[in-house]
Write an enzyme that holds these catalytic residues in place. Sequence first.
Site, mmCIF file in Angstrom:
data_model
loop_
_atom_site.group_PDB
_atom_site.id
_atom_site.type_symbol
_atom_site.label_atom_id
_atom_site.label_comp_id
_atom_site.label_asym_id
_atom_site.label_seq_id
_atom_site.Cartn_x
_atom_site.Cartn_y
_atom_site.Cartn_z
ATOM 1 N N CYS A 145 0.848 -1.180 0.000
ATOM 2 C CA CYS A 145 0.000 0.000 0.000
ATOM 3 C C CYS A 145 0.890 1.238 0.000
ATOM 4 O O CYS A 145 1.855 1.320 0.747
ATOM 5 C CB CYS A 145 -0.962 0.092 1.179
ATOM 6 S SG CYS A 145 -2.148 -1.239 1.243
ATOM 7 N N ARG A 156 3.765 -0.438 -4.809
ATOM 8 C CA ARG A 156 3.510 -0.931 -3.452
ATOM 9 C C ARG A 156 2.169 -1.655 -3.350
ATOM 10 O O ARG A 156 1.836 -2.223 -2.314
ATOM 11 C CB ARG A 156 3.530 0.226 -2.458
ATOM 12 C CG ARG A 156 4.826 0.981 -2.428
ATOM 13 C CD ARG A 156 4.768 2.089 -1.417
ATOM 14 N NE ARG A 156 4.715 1.580 -0.070
ATOM 15 C CZ ARG A 156 5.771 1.289 0.665
ATOM 16 N NH1 ARG A 156 6.974 1.486 0.186
ATOM 17 N NH2 ARG A 156 5.631 0.820 1.885
ATOM 18 N N TRP A 188 -2.981 -2.711 -1.737
ATOM 19 C CA TRP A 188 -2.760 -4.154 -1.899
ATOM 20 C C TRP A 188 -3.686 -4.791 -0.876
ATOM 21 O O TRP A 188 -3.498 -4.660 0.335
ATOM 22 C CB TRP A 188 -1.304 -4.508 -1.612
ATOM 23 C CG TRP A 188 -0.963 -5.931 -1.944
ATOM 24 C CD1 TRP A 188 -0.606 -6.426 -3.154
ATOM 25 C CD2 TRP A 188 -0.921 -7.045 -1.040
ATOM 26 N NE1 TRP A 188 -0.358 -7.781 -3.057
ATOM 27 C CE2 TRP A 188 -0.545 -8.182 -1.778
ATOM 28 C CE3 TRP A 188 -1.187 -7.192 0.329
ATOM 29 C CZ2 TRP A 188 -0.412 -9.450 -1.199
ATOM 30 C CZ3 TRP A 188 -1.056 -8.445 0.902
ATOM 31 C CH2 TRP A 188 -0.672 -9.558 0.132
ATOM 32 N N ASN A 217 -1.744 2.060 5.873
ATOM 33 C CA ASN A 217 -0.886 0.999 5.344
ATOM 34 C C ASN A 217 -0.553 0.071 6.500
ATOM 35 O O ASN A 217 -0.021 0.524 7.511
ATOM 36 C CB ASN A 217 0.407 1.623 4.769
ATOM 37 C CG ASN A 217 1.409 0.570 4.322
ATOM 38 O OD1 ASN A 217 1.044 -0.568 4.037
ATOM 39 N ND2 ASN A 217 2.670 0.951 4.255
ATOM 40 N N GLY A 218 -0.890 -1.208 6.360
ATOM 41 C CA GLY A 218 -0.613 -2.169 7.430
ATOM 42 C C GLY A 218 -1.807 -3.065 7.677
ATOM 43 O O GLY A 218 -2.711 -3.149 6.835
ATOM 44 N N GLU A 225 16.138 -18.912 -7.441
ATOM 45 C CA GLU A 225 15.868 -17.523 -7.832
ATOM 46 C C GLU A 225 15.388 -17.463 -9.287
ATOM 47 O O GLU A 225 14.485 -16.689 -9.623
ATOM 48 C CB GLU A 225 17.126 -16.662 -7.623
ATOM 49 C CG GLU A 225 17.098 -15.270 -8.226
ATOM 50 C CD GLU A 225 15.978 -14.361 -7.723
ATOM 51 O OE1 GLU A 225 15.240 -14.744 -6.794
ATOM 52 O OE2 GLU A 225 15.814 -13.268 -8.295
ATOM 53 N N LYS A 256 11.867 -15.817 -10.493
ATOM 54 C CA LYS A 256 11.778 -14.759 -11.506
ATOM 55 C C LYS A 256 10.747 -15.148 -12.568
ATOM 56 O O LYS A 256 9.903 -14.361 -12.943
ATOM 57 C CB LYS A 256 13.131 -14.524 -12.202
ATOM 58 C CG LYS A 256 14.163 -13.753 -11.445
ATOM 59 C CD LYS A 256 13.923 -12.261 -11.345
ATOM 60 C CE LYS A 256 13.149 -11.798 -10.157
ATOM 61 N NZ LYS A 256 13.506 -12.006 -8.815
ATOM 62 N N GLU A 263 7.027 -15.376 -11.033
ATOM 63 C CA GLU A 263 6.460 -14.088 -10.600
ATOM 64 C C GLU A 263 5.972 -13.275 -11.791
ATOM 65 O O GLU A 263 4.950 -12.632 -11.739
ATOM 66 C CB GLU A 263 7.530 -13.200 -9.949
ATOM 67 C CG GLU A 263 8.025 -13.561 -8.619
ATOM 68 C CD GLU A 263 8.940 -12.477 -8.033
ATOM 69 O OE1 GLU A 263 8.526 -11.856 -7.059
ATOM 70 O OE2 GLU A 263 10.061 -12.275 -8.542
ATOM 71 N N HIS A 305 14.091 -37.775 -6.655
ATOM 72 C CA HIS A 305 13.309 -38.078 -5.458
ATOM 73 C C HIS A 305 11.886 -37.542 -5.566
ATOM 74 O O HIS A 305 11.263 -37.249 -4.544
ATOM 75 C CB HIS A 305 14.009 -37.512 -4.214
ATOM 76 C CG HIS A 305 15.382 -38.077 -4.001
ATOM 77 N ND1 HIS A 305 15.606 -39.427 -3.820
ATOM 78 C CD2 HIS A 305 16.600 -37.487 -3.968
ATOM 79 C CE1 HIS A 305 16.914 -39.631 -3.668
ATOM 80 N NE2 HIS A 305 17.532 -38.481 -3.772
ATOM 81 N N LYS A 352 5.679 -4.711 -4.190
ATOM 82 C CA LYS A 352 7.128 -4.691 -4.024
ATOM 83 C C LYS A 352 7.541 -4.688 -2.563
ATOM 84 O O LYS A 352 8.526 -5.297 -2.190
ATOM 85 C CB LYS A 352 7.705 -3.456 -4.717
ATOM 86 C CG LYS A 352 9.216 -3.404 -4.616
ATOM 87 C CD LYS A 352 9.844 -3.096 -5.930
ATOM 88 C CE LYS A 352 11.324 -3.313 -5.951
ATOM 89 N NZ LYS A 352 11.707 -4.684 -6.243
HETATM 90 C C1 G6P Z 1 8.058 -9.264 -2.367
HETATM 91 C C2 G6P Z 1 8.487 -9.074 -3.801
HETATM 92 C C3 G6P Z 1 9.717 -9.943 -4.070
HETATM 93 C C4 G6P Z 1 10.817 -9.590 -3.062
HETATM 94 C C5 G6P Z 1 10.325 -9.807 -1.627
HETATM 95 C C6 G6P Z 1 11.325 -9.348 -0.586
HETATM 96 O O1 G6P Z 1 7.541 -10.520 -2.172
HETATM 97 O O2 G6P Z 1 7.452 -9.434 -4.687
HETATM 98 O O3 G6P Z 1 10.170 -9.681 -5.368
HETATM 99 O O4 G6P Z 1 11.923 -10.375 -3.298
HETATM 100 O O5 G6P Z 1 9.144 -9.028 -1.445
HETATM 101 O O6 G6P Z 1 11.488 -7.951 -0.662
HETATM 102 P P1 G6P Z 1 12.674 -7.167 -0.025
HETATM 103 O O7 G6P Z 1 12.307 -5.734 -0.229
HETATM 104 O O8 G6P Z 1 12.712 -7.537 1.433
HETATM 105 O O9 G6P Z 1 13.925 -7.557 -0.705
#
Ligand code: G6P
Length: 590
Positions: free
Chosen positions: A2, A28, A71, A97-98, A468, A472, A475, A491, A585
């Site tokens: 948010c 956000r 959000w 926000n929260g 990772e 990527k 997402e 396994h 984000k």
């Molecule tokens: C969210 C984002 C991810 C990110 C994660 C951690 O889930 O969608 O892309 O890696 O937060 O965020 P940070 O700001 O702690 O690296």
Amino acid sequence: MCGIFGYVGANQAGGDIILDALRKLEYRGYDSWGVAVGANGHIDIAKHAGRIGDAVAELPDAPIGFGHTRWATHGGVTDANAHPHLDCTGRFAVIHNGIIENFRGIKDRLLASGHQFHSETDSEVIAHLVEEAMADDPNRDLISAVREVFAQLRGLNAIIVLDNRTHQLTAVKNVSPLVLGQGTKGLYLASDALALVGHADRIHYLEDGQMARLASDGVTLWSAETGASQPPDFQPLTLTANDTSLGIYPHFMIKEIHEQPEVLRNISSHYSEPVKELAALIRESYGSFLVGSGTASYAALSGSYLFSRIARRHVNFTVGSEFKYQEHFITDRSLVIALSQSGETADVIESVLAAKQRGAKIAALVNVKGSTLDRLADFSIPLGAGPEQCVLSTKAYTAKLAILLMAAHELNGSLHVARELLWQAIDGIEQAIAPDSANLIRAIAARIVQREHAFIIGRGLSYPTALEAALKIKEVSYMHAEGFAGGELKHGVIALVEQGTPAIVFSPNDETRDDILSGAMEMRSRGALTIGVSPVNDQIFDEFIPVADAGDASPIVNVIPAQLLGYELALLRGLDPDKPRNLAKSVTVK
Ligand code: G6P
């Protein structure tokens, strides 16, 4: 999670300023948006489900107001649940926000005493609580009313209340971020300094429990705990419009992928001192723990491999949301190294707070200066990667890897080796993003875009890279991609391999190569389309993505094709790579 933005000043086009700033904060949360302005004796609100896009808020001229990008947590994605929310009288509006953890009980009580609710959100209780606190004495100082209300809320919250009778904004926060900005045309409040670019010259990060009143006659700060007034600690806003614009790129994701060589050049050239300090903290500690969420967690996991391999040090690793179930090991001799791009991820902040309570030292690798984590840490290394505006993390990830690689080498007394490896990695990234490589990845993306699943394997240092890479791809493109340790293939996961299933194989020139190629062969024998990411081709690869050999810095290079593949898959699927569905984000809720 948010975005919130408030404005009080001389400009009558407050609604436009706010809407424009919300576009910068949309990363956000982009489920819905809303703007409220105070004009002509009442509060006007425009709020809608969906993204802001080119929307125009049909609002009257006003020099005071605020806005919110949501959000969703409590209540679906609807116009009614979008912020701002009003009290029953229409005098107060609220953005938040929260998560208000105890909102249910508060709402039941407010409903029983006759308050009318118009949304399913937890946030709306704030407006009604303020209304109640002001009911006996409408001339009561709003600061004292908001202070009383905020004390009733449990959770990590930031709120702004707009009072249309006294024409002021009152804000207070606990952990969730709020930055105060001052410019020639007025005063601002925002979840992120990014949104203040072009408006404010000076900023002050609100402390937890610090209250701010913004009105046409200026800003005043108080401690919510003691009620004592506090002077703002303004510092210049150093971000510029260049930092926040797309420039020549169509999306922030590709812009940020391309910024990685520059970010790493800076780290390699200028980070010796902070890296030495981090290494000293690890050396002195009795137990070190790397903690992060999402992409940052994979950087943390890579770090545990690097410290083991290069420095012969056991540095534990835990994802942020699981830390509290393992915190029993933490003592006052422990070191917790928290990794986060935003510095606001609630799961990581919670871990850090718990570790602090047990007396542990906190180090942080964080990109957003002034963020909660940056300020909570005893020792913080800024990543210096510049604003990351795509929801997916790219350049902050490789920046963290570079710093951890340097710290591991420093512990081993070989910092100069890390620097050489980083220069090789930088060259490797330059090659990986060059037009020929990008074209190859585009062609591979076109070959696999229709597939539902992809599997990604790596061993040792490449195991976190596989995780990772999978994150990527899923997402951004919504293709189900699963990364796993190459040895685990047989396994279980191999049961899912069908004719044509894409299998990405990280196969660097290290001790994992023979075994990972066997794994690739096992998948290919069952019909998989093998895609090798390696400095050396092999006949078992159906597709081959050549990458430079950067030794122990290979994870920095090898992740680039995965970032690009995710990007190309998203474009082929007609998706917005910068704002994937359901994500945000900065995840400031648990
Ligand atoms: C969210 C984002 C991810 C990110 C994660 C951690 O889930 O969608 O892309 O890696 O937060 O965020 P940070 O700001 O702690 O690296």
